[in-house]
Scaffold this active site. Structure first.
Site, PDB file in Angstrom:
ATOM      1  CD  GLN A 135     -24.848 -13.090 -33.011  1.00  0.00           C
ATOM      2  OE1 GLN A 135     -25.913 -13.623 -33.320  1.00  0.00           O
ATOM      3  NE2 GLN A 135     -24.634 -12.597 -31.804  1.00  0.00           N
ATOM      4  CB  SER A 193     -26.553 -18.459 -38.687  1.00  0.00           C
ATOM      5  OG  SER A 193     -27.362 -18.320 -37.537  1.00  0.00           O
ATOM      6  CG  LEU A 194     -27.055 -13.071 -39.176  1.00  0.00           C
ATOM      7  CD1 LEU A 194     -27.359 -11.864 -40.061  1.00  0.00           C
ATOM      8  CD2 LEU A 194     -26.395 -12.614 -37.900  1.00  0.00           C
ATOM      9  NE  ARG A 228     -32.294 -16.591 -36.846  1.00  0.00           N
ATOM     10  CZ  ARG A 228     -30.977 -16.786 -36.811  1.00  0.00           C
ATOM     11  NH1 ARG A 228     -30.183 -15.771 -36.501  1.00  0.00           N
ATOM     12  NH2 ARG A 228     -30.459 -17.974 -37.077  1.00  0.00           N
ATOM     13  CG  HIS A 281     -27.753 -22.584 -35.148  1.00  0.00           C
ATOM     14  ND1 HIS A 281     -28.848 -22.469 -35.959  1.00  0.00           N
ATOM     15  CD2 HIS A 281     -27.018 -21.451 -35.344  1.00  0.00           C
ATOM     16  CE1 HIS A 281     -28.783 -21.324 -36.627  1.00  0.00           C
ATOM     17  NE2 HIS A 281     -27.681 -20.677 -36.270  1.00  0.00           N
ATOM     18  CD  GLN A 294     -31.337 -20.332 -39.674  1.00  0.00           C
ATOM     19  OE1 GLN A 294     -31.799 -19.707 -38.721  1.00  0.00           O
ATOM     20  NE2 GLN A 294     -30.737 -19.764 -40.703  1.00  0.00           N
TER      21      GLN A 294
END
Length: 818
Positions: free
Chosen positions: A515, A600-601, A625, A709, A757
């Site tokens: 992102q 991440s994503l 998510r 996170h 994560q």
């Protein structure tokens, strides 16, 4: 009359349906439909005219003629001369009119065919911006039809004028003669009145009939043109053929020669035996004869000489119904009817129950996407399945073949429109389909043929290789060359002399962005240029029940940046690029690298690209998510800051320093001196104030909607744990590094790694270090929008090859590099 029309319509449809495959290839289907539609209507009008106009007129003429004969021979002679001349001209002119109308009807059928052809290929018209060209084509056909229509009408009007002139002359002569005869006392005044009334009445009827006869012969011309369909003999007479019985499925080509019209031989004196129950793959460049080989087995074309046999029975002596009922065919371009999903699958066995249809749909991995359609199995799929993606249409075709359960199965690129994940999902189903059956599999992706008993290599109609995968590799030759060219990927369409790629996949890695890379307009060039990308975007829109692609292409940045939108949108661009690489450059992820990672994503994108998740499951997971991470804290209670020019130890000390103000932890260790902190807003603000005291060159507060996170994401982690429970997971086809522990994924631990994560750190610097040291990577390929990860790679490893692929232009540049 309704039954009369129905019988004509069904009889014509039945006759035309028995024509050969080549007949429909060479004839406009729209024109055929027009003629079948015209014939019942025109035949009805002709019969109506005969019954209601011509028979009453004949009765009237007979009655008038007998009276004129009794009155005076001279009056009768003029009357009969007029009638004879009238009907002679009618027959002469109307026969010629029928010919001109037939020509006009043929022009109208051609026009209808062109309209249907253009409408059927409307997507190609739009993609190639060829609307004006199509309009010009239709206008030219319309002008030709109009010219011929005018000619036929003018001809008919001239004919009617001539009849009128003759009628006027006739009544003038009859009246003149009748008066003379009355003056001479040969007839009475009553006879004169009868002559006038009878002649005027008959003229009226004849005038009306003349008007009707022009229309009747117009309809006769239409019928004549429609009857051309029945004049064309069917190539095969079913009445004299035998029922074929297939018990073993043995296929034999005995000295077969074949060529298409006006072309040289495709096959010449070909002899070959495929034993019953064998699974045989056919490979070769386009035009080498693979599909023709399959078509001759199904008798879509007739051989020029020699015989094709199934279980020692000549297929040319077998009825087409019995032959094709023993063969299940899955084409490269699936043909679907404008009917429901249920009806399309049931076409494999018309008598199957709903439960049997749904059972094969599950085996073919159709059920999941069907249940997401608006009306499930009752959803209408559109003309030729236009409402479904190419992969969805192909899965329905596979389900239909499973339902047919025929002893011989032919698959012509049956998985070509499937993504690699779905292909793996249905691989077992296809193997189940082929159990105890003779199977012929045509494929460009050679890796799909490895489990088959035998592979035939075609080149210009000749079989230049015959054996198992291992045997053909050992022999070398054409197959070995093709195998090494594609390195388990897709076979090129033509032999273009390509020897391979310069890049060493063992030293390359794919990177998938996270992102922050989103921008309005991302993916639009891919959508407009490649059908493969369009299918990815369309499938994600359908899965999320949102026009996400429109938001990506031309929406508002503020809405696109919302986590629930940004995450699946970025993934969509990444997976669209992968689809283009696979279909356009013949490169699967295995051809490009041995290891991949996502930020991440982006970890989800990497997993999807390597076959762990299906595209639809990935989109759904990222929507969950995004929503979960967005709603984990109230607006304004969380924040993130990017620290520039620092190291891990200094960043951790800074986090400890502000710990009394709330949660603050390292969210991303991106490398190249960049670390991102995440946590409570108060703690992050204090960290920004104190950053320089800990050696940080610059602290930039990020414009994010939540503290990603960090420990504040525990509720989101729980939601992801629930969402992942119902998702099918497979081992990746390459190594994919996990953000949470910098270890490679395995299906047994992937769900736990993804849950951890959400609230854990993205250890990107360590990931890059492991990729370069353990895998010796020196080429980085960022797959998706933005240049964040490729920028980090350049700073961490100057001199390495770095690519960023998200537009047609940089995909082309990457192709040039290869």
């Amino acid at each position: 009359m309704p039954k009369f029309e129905a019988n004509i319509r069904t009889s014509m449809f039945n006759y035309v349906s028995n024509h050969s495959h080549s007949y429909f290839v060479q004839t406009h289907v729209g024109g055929i439909a027009q003629r079948i539609s015209d014939m019942p209507k025109s035949a009805k009008l002709v019969i109506d005219d005969l019954l209601t106009v011509f028979i009453p007129l004949i009765v009237s003429i007979i009655a008038s003629s007998s009276v004129f004969l009794s009155m005076h021979p001279l009056l009768a002679a003029i009357f009969f001369t007029w009638l004879g001349l009238h009907f002679t001209l009618c027959v002469f002119f109307c026969l010629k009119a029928a010919n001109s109308v037939s020509v006009q009807s043929a022009a109208r059928a051609l026009l209808q065919g062109k309209i249907v052809d253009s409408m059927t290929n409307h997507l190609s018209v739009k993609l190639f911006t060829a609307h004006q060209h199509e309009m010009q084509t239709i206008k030219e056909a319309q002008a030709d039809e109009l010219q011929k229509y005018r000619y036929s009408l003018i001809y008919i009007e001239k004919f009617k004028m001539l009849l009128s002139l003759i009628s006027i002359i006739n009544i003038t002569l009859l009246l003149y003669l009748a008066i003379k005869l009355w003056q001479q006392g040969q007839i009475t005044i009553g006879d004169i009145v009868f002559t006038i009334n009878s002649t005027l009445g008959l003229m009226t009827n004849l005038w009306f009939t003349g008007d009707e006869i022009s229309y009747m012969f117009y309809e006769i011309g239409v019928c004549k043109q429609s009857l051309i369909l029945l004049e064309e003999p069917t190539e095969i007479s079913e009445s004299t053929l035998k029922q074929i019985k297939v018990t073993q499925g043995k296929i034999e080509f005995d000295n077969v020669s074949f060529n298409y019209h006006n072309n040289g031989n495709i096959f010449k004196n070909k002899s070959l035996v495929i034993h019953g129950g064998q699974k045989v793959g056919l490979v070769g460049f386009s035009g080498s004869g693979k599909t023709t080989f399959a078509n001759l087995i199904m008798r879509l074309y007739e051989v020029s000489s020699g015989t094709v046999k199934i279980d020692d029975q000549d297929v040319s002596q077998a009825s087409l119904l019995s032959l094709r009922s023993n063969i299940a065919f899955i084409p490269q371009d699936p043909f679907l009817f404008h009917r429901s999903v249920l009806e399309n699958i049931r076409y494999g066995n018309i008598n199957a129950t709903d439960e049997e249809v749904k059972e094969v749909a599950k085996k073919a991995e159709c059920d999941s996407f069907i249940m997401n359609l608006e009306h499930g199995y009752d959803t209408i799929v559109g003309e030729r399945g236009s409402k479904l993606s190419g992969g969805q249409r192909q899965r329905i075709a596979i389900a239909r073949a499973m339902l047919k359960n025929a002893p011989i199965v032919i698959m012509d690129e049956a998985t070509s429109a499937l993504d690699s994940v779905t292909e793996r999902l249905i691989e077992k189903s296809l193997q189940h389909l082929m159990v105890n059956k003779t199977a012929i599999v045509i494929a460009h992706r050679l890796s799909t043929l490895l489990h088959l008993d035998r592979i035939l290599v075609f080149e210009k109609g000749n079989i230049v290789g015959d054996g198992t995968h291992e045997e053909l590799l050992t022999k070398g030759g054409r197959y070995a060359m093709l195998w090494h060219m594609q390195q388990s990927g897709l076979l090129p369409e033509h032999d273009n002399g390509k020897k391979g790629i310069k890049m060493d996949k063992n030293k390359s890695s794919l990177l998938f962005p996270g992102q922050g890379s989103q921008v309005v307009g991302m993916g639009v060039e891919l959508f407009n240029t490649f059908n493969e990308a369009k299918e990815v975007f369309s499938l994600i829109d359908e899965t999320l029940k949102q026009n996400l692609s429109q938001l990506m292409f031309s929406g508002e940045l503020e809405e696109l940046t919302l986590t629930a939108n940004a995450q699946p949108a970025i993934m969509a661009v990444s997976l669209a690029v992968m689809a283009v690489l696979e279909k356009q450059l013949n490169l699967t992820i295995q051809d490009l690298c041995n290891v991949a990672a996502g930020h991440s994503l982006g970890e989800y994108s990497a997993l999807a690209a390597s076959g762990v998740f299906s595209l639809t499951d990935t989109a759904s997971l990222l929507r969950v998510r995004g929503d979960a991470m967005q709603s984990a804290v109230n607006p304004g209670e969380g924040a993130m800051v990017a620290l520039i020019g620092t190291d891990l130890d200094s960043a951790q000390k800074l986090c400890n320093h502000v710990a009394n103000y709330g949660a603050c932890q390292i969210a991303n260790d991106n490398g190249a001196g960049q670390i991102v902190l995440s946590g409570a807003t108060i703690a992050i603000d204090k960290a920004i104030e104190s950053a320089t005291n800990f050696g940080v060159k610059k602290a930039i507060k990020l414009k994010v909607s939540a503290p990603f996170h960090s420990s504040l994401m525990q509720s989101a982690a729980f939601k992801m744990e629930q969402a992942l429970k119902g998702v099918a997971i497979h081992n990746p086809t390459i190594d994919v590094m996990a953000n949470f522990n910098v270890e490679k994924h395995h299906e047994s631990i992937t769900k736990d790694l993804l849950v951890s994560q959400v609230a854990g750190s993205v250890r990107w610097r360590e990931t890059m270090e492991k990729i370069t040291t353990h895998y010796e990577v020196d080429t980085f390929i960022e797959i998706g929008p933005g240049q964040v990860l490729s920028g980090i790679a350049k700073r961490m490893y100057p001199g390495s090859n770095v690519f960023n692929l998200h537009t047609p232009k940089n995909i082309e540049e990457f192709s040039d590099f290869l």
